[in-house]
Write an enzyme that holds these catalytic residues in place. Sequence first.
Site, PDB file in Angstrom:
ATOM      1  N   GLY A   1       0.893  -1.018   0.226  1.00 45.15           N
ATOM      2  CA  GLY A   1       0.501  -0.623  -0.254  1.00 45.15           C
ATOM      3  C   GLY A   1       0.918   1.007   0.113  1.00 45.15           C
ATOM      4  N   ALA A   2       2.325   0.959   1.202  1.00 43.73           N
ATOM      5  CA  ALA A   2       3.230   2.409   0.240  1.00 43.73           C
ATOM      6  C   ALA A   2       3.979   1.970   1.588  1.00 43.73           C
ATOM      7  CB  ALA A   2       2.119   3.427   1.767  1.00 43.73           C
ATOM      8  N   MET A   3       5.215   2.519   1.649  1.00 45.90           N
ATOM      9  CA  MET A   3       6.101   2.346   2.571  1.00 45.90           C
ATOM     10  C   MET A   3       6.855   2.953   2.501  1.00 45.90           C
ATOM     11  SD  MET A   3       8.508  -0.062   3.139  1.00 45.90           S
ATOM     12  CE  MET A   3       9.996   0.390   4.611  1.00 45.90           C
ATOM     13  N   GLU A   4       7.484   3.699   4.627  1.00 45.58           N
ATOM     14  CA  GLU A   4       7.521   4.736   5.164  1.00 45.58           C
ATOM     15  C   GLU A   4       9.209   4.901   4.781  1.00 45.58           C
ATOM     16  OE1 GLU A   4       8.003   0.434   7.621  1.00 45.58           O
ATOM     17  OE2 GLU A   4       6.875   1.644   6.182  1.00 45.58           O
ATOM     18  N   ASN A   5       9.658   4.490   3.894  1.00 39.08           N
ATOM     19  CA  ASN A   5      11.093   4.854   3.772  1.00 39.08           C
ATOM     20  C   ASN A   5      11.477   6.688   4.276  1.00 39.08           C
ATOM     21  OD1 ASN A   5      11.460   2.905   1.817  1.00 39.08           O
ATOM     22  ND2 ASN A   5       9.816   4.635   0.407  1.00 39.08           N
TER      23      ASN A   5
ATOM     24  N   HIS B   1       5.620   5.957  11.538  1.00 39.26           N
ATOM     25  CA  HIS B   1       7.019   5.080  11.604  1.00 39.26           C
ATOM     26  C   HIS B   1       7.853   5.994  11.656  1.00 39.26           C
ATOM     27  CE1 HIS B   1       5.842   0.841  10.522  1.00 39.26           C
ATOM     28  NE2 HIS B   1       4.666   1.372   9.626  1.00 39.26           N
TER      29      HIS B   1
ATOM     30  N   HIS C   1      -0.084   6.172   9.065  1.00 41.81           N
ATOM     31  CA  HIS C   1       0.785   5.106   9.377  1.00 41.81           C
ATOM     32  C   HIS C   1       1.921   5.167   9.216  1.00 41.81           C
ATOM     33  CE1 HIS C   1       1.041   0.579   9.495  1.00 41.81           C
ATOM     34  NE2 HIS C   1       1.428   0.606   8.978  1.00 41.81           N
ATOM     35  N   GLU C   2       2.145   5.927   7.338  1.00 43.36           N
ATOM     36  CA  GLU C   2       3.224   5.767   7.205  1.00 43.36           C
ATOM     37  C   GLU C   2       4.389   6.942   8.126  1.00 43.36           C
ATOM     38  OE1 GLU C   2       4.939   3.223   5.396  1.00 43.36           O
ATOM     39  OE2 GLU C   2       2.626   3.298   4.706  1.00 43.36           O
TER      40      GLU C   2
END
Length: 856
Positions: free
Chosen positions: A272-276, A312, A308-309
């Site tokens: 869905g997404a990524m917390e880079n 993080h 959410h991201e």
Amino acid sequence: MTVSTNPYRLPTGVRPTHYSLELRPDFEESTFTGTVSIDIVVDEPTDRIVLNSLDLKLDDVRVAGELVASVDFDVEAERVTLGLAERLQTGSSRIEMFFAGVLNDRLVGFYRSTFASDPEDPSAIESIAVTQFESTHARSAFPCFDEPALKARFEVSLIVDSDLFAVSNGAQISRVDLGDGTARVEFAETMVMSTYLVAFVVGRLTATEPRMVAGANGPIPLRVIHRPGSEHLCDFALEVAEAALLYFEDYYGIAYPGDKVDLVAVPDFAFGAMENLGCVTFREVLLLIDPAAATQPELQRVADVINHELAHMWFGDLVTMDWWNGIWLNEAFATFMENMASDAFRPDWDVWTNFGLARAAAFDTDSLASTRPIEYEVISPADSEGMFDVLTYEKGASVVRMLEQYLGAETFRRGIASYLSTHAYGTTETTDLWDSLEEVSGEPVRSMMDLWILRGGYPLVTVEPTSNGVMLAQERFSYASSPVIGGGAVPDDRWSIPIRIRAEVGGQIRTDRMLLTDTAEVELGGRPSRVQVNAEGIGFFRSSYDNDLLQALATDPDAGPLERFVLIDDASAALSAGRLDHVAVWGIVDVVARSERDPAVWRRLGAAMRELGRLSGPDEDGRIAERVNAATEHALEWVKSILMEGDADADPLLTSTAQEVRGLIVGLRGTIGSNDHVREHTRIVFGASGDLPMPIDASLRAAATEVVGYTATPAEHEELQRRWRQASTPQEELRYLTALVDTDSPELFSDALDMALSEVRTQNAPYLLQRAIAHRSLAPQAWSFVAENWESITQRFPSNSLARMLAGIRSTTDRELATRMADDIAAFALPSGRQQVDQHLERMWVTVAAAERLRG
């Protein structure tokens, strides 16, 4: 140098402190080249260095300036061993090398995404080079120490075509034209972080003007990066992200740890997404949105994922799990915090009731004998992929929420702030969080939470009235054992269960709290006429009442929306477990639906009605349609009173709620309700291009698409395809796409299946096939397609999506089809997610058994 007993772990003795990384993507050749310089600390003298590398060619490899004596690859362990010409002594040193790899199409590592730059010209395709490194894919983009505990600082440079946009974790500090049609873009050094959080994106993209967020340590530049032409879909994301950054800084008591925030919309994205850190990547549908054309759930989904991201950035990026067994804590806590931030952002969304839908999915899996503990041992990269499921996210978040409510919101917040400040820039185990919360609260958090985290399953609390109160007992809730998987007795476990009781005794309402550890009699001062042991619906357990108390709960005037949601969810689970029959469940549905006004509860009511219809079978379609239309009648009259008979100055919140409920009811009546009037009306809405006598809100338009897809003629199916290809927003694109597999026509269904292996993006195709496999009548056709094309599917789709695709089998009610599915799956090669697939199989057999009980 100490070698781990886990063959997938790197030896200790050498650790990185800093990476200087330069990459050059080549879109024409779909390759990339680069150099990396890794500053290391040698803690033990050694004649070899082991790091991670996968599918990379290495050249000119040097340690301390000297060429290494040997470079040996272990493909299975995804490692490379550098043999040194001379023994390396303790202290600081440096590894340097050239490397080359392929821009793959598997949506992991350093990969290629595409989009159409001209909607009128299918051949006009633009490419983007983008990263997805979690959990263990950084090693396929550059040689590195690819374990979360081996944190370091990163300086990234990208050499790109002069007309392309480039972004990474740190702020851009320079862009130099190299005079050969390329430019070198350099980015600021990052904080200390794990390799899986490194990110870089290159392509013909554009960015919004920076929005300067008033952060605790100064302004935080915030942008949305997107493909050209999407500028009008960015404002909502910026609004949400700004609110989130301020909320989290206040909640955690710690300033944002990066130097900027870029939210990057990626056309092809497996997650869905990524917390880079500072360069958060998203599926377009979860970032770009037009609030005027979106439903409330679509808006909330975007807000939830952004929140959410960004949660993080602190919980995961600043403080990171030591190894992948702890990923549940990262994801569970971020899921909990997304709801906290969304609730603060839009209190009118009733966020925690809506979360009940996600929690219900966790309950469903955790009711199986093949469930797993939230935290378990992770050995291989494939094991870590298996952690990304509803037990990690939704069950984990549910028990965190339950703990927060038990300890008290402020006490819990102080414990979290203490945990983050104590372990900033470091790594932790789960017990470190429990220790911080114990220190702040004085409660035995570790012993309590171990019961929820380190084993699978959850309790059923049974409630028996007594002359002076109620007798409470607990047992493990489970579905009937599967004939294929998970057979045998289920352990009779005990939990420490936070109980909130609300009871009416002698006409008076009283509330009590307790921690239920075993059977207990609760004195209430008399026999209760009604009692709720999960008051406010916070507890991660199910409840069982005798018939009188159950009926009283269904009409409880003090029940909140989440309690009503839980009542329906518990009843549906009891039906699957054989604890309630369909007559009792329909009775609860009818009573609750009569006066229900909350959209989230209506979503659960709708799911219950659809489940009852599926279990009843096609022979009962007419009777189910009658019951659906009867159950929705009162709510529909209320909707009309607000939207058609109310005055023009009606409360906007009430109007919005009524619109959401109307959309849900129209969807029910037009599909399983077989309501001709609704179907005729939705076709008018679907075909409307100009003004109608009444306004068409997003919820009604979405419902019309659903109903038309369900009953589509060939011409309408063709129109759905046209709208899918030309959708103006990612949300509309997804609505039209999913409607294509709702048809009852085998020919039109076949067309949609074929599209899954041709036109549909690989990020969406597995979910389209999941929906097709769960089709009410054409599931056998969908399954034949999947089985016949399994090799192509495994080659085309991201590996982590295969288990999710197979979740469609959970809806199967026919024993013959279920047997066929089980036999085929046993022969399928699965790169990961086998435990999830076992859970799908067990749940499939539970559904088959429930259908057979209901049909007699």
